[in-house]
Design an enzyme around this catalytic site. Sequence first.
Site, PDB file in Angstrom:
ATOM      1  N   ASP A 129       0.871  -1.162   0.000  1.00  0.00           N
ATOM      2  CA  ASP A 129       0.000   0.000   0.000  1.00  0.00           C
ATOM      3  C   ASP A 129       0.918   1.225   0.000  1.00  0.00           C
ATOM      4  O   ASP A 129       2.133   1.101   0.218  1.00  0.00           O
ATOM      5  CB  ASP A 129      -0.891  -0.021   1.245  1.00  0.00           C
ATOM      6  CG  ASP A 129      -1.751   1.216   1.366  1.00  0.00           C
ATOM      7  OD1 ASP A 129      -2.392   1.592   0.367  1.00  0.00           O
ATOM      8  OD2 ASP A 129      -1.768   1.820   2.455  1.00  0.00           O
ATOM      9  N   ASP A 157      -0.218   5.074   1.059  1.00  0.00           N
ATOM     10  CA  ASP A 157      -0.502   6.047   2.114  1.00  0.00           C
ATOM     11  C   ASP A 157      -0.595   5.365   3.478  1.00  0.00           C
ATOM     12  O   ASP A 157      -1.381   4.440   3.675  1.00  0.00           O
ATOM     13  CB  ASP A 157      -1.810   6.778   1.810  1.00  0.00           C
ATOM     14  CG  ASP A 157      -1.712   7.610   0.540  1.00  0.00           C
ATOM     15  OD1 ASP A 157      -0.905   8.549   0.528  1.00  0.00           O
ATOM     16  OD2 ASP A 157      -2.419   7.299  -0.434  1.00  0.00           O
TER      17      ASP A 157
END
Length: 235
Positions: free
Chosen positions: A17, A19
């Site tokens: 991922d 953020d």
Amino acid sequence: MTASEQTWVAPQSVIFDMDGLLIDSESLAMKALNKAGEEMGYDTPFSFCQAMIGVPIDRCRSLVAERFGEDFPLDLYFATSDKHFTSLVEAGHLQLKAGVENLLGALEEQGISKAVATSSSRRKADHHLELIGIRERFSAIITRDDVQRGKPDPDPFLRAAEALQTPPERCLVLEDSHNGVRAAHAAGMRVIMVPDLLGPTDEMLEKVFMVADDLNVVAELIRSSVPETAPATKQ
């Protein structure tokens, strides 16, 4: 740090991922959303803003509309939030999360391919990864612009696995958000949760291989791994 009863097998590929996992951007986004609400005269506490972590923008818009009603100026709110977020980034507040360089190095030492699967836009993902100097270290970047259904649907991770030419079961996903964990689990991939603003719930603990304090823990795990080998053939 907790671990499930699954047996650890070194992955062929790792999907990150972005953020809250690679970059410390979720806290900046929460500040921007909160400040935008204050400027417009609406109560948008951090507890409400946290509901938008790891959520596609269309769902974020729905959450805000559900809270404030159909007459709420959604476009203005998110534009104002983006303005404040950009100001924070330009002021130098966007930083790598702990252990990123260590883990990327460990994966490169072992020849494990890497991709990013994010709910952010292509423009934002490319800009942020370039800004912090790690964009070129990933073989693929999958954004919300590349899939019809974002997290918690598995599409972003399946698209990343396809780009890496790796079967889903040989991928390891690293996630900080609940929706990200759900998406990785639905994709049939092993997932390690590295919490940022949201801690693990009972549901998360059932879905993850382990919960790690930071990416340094994952780097140690990768370096201690023995790569899976094909069975020997009889002569």
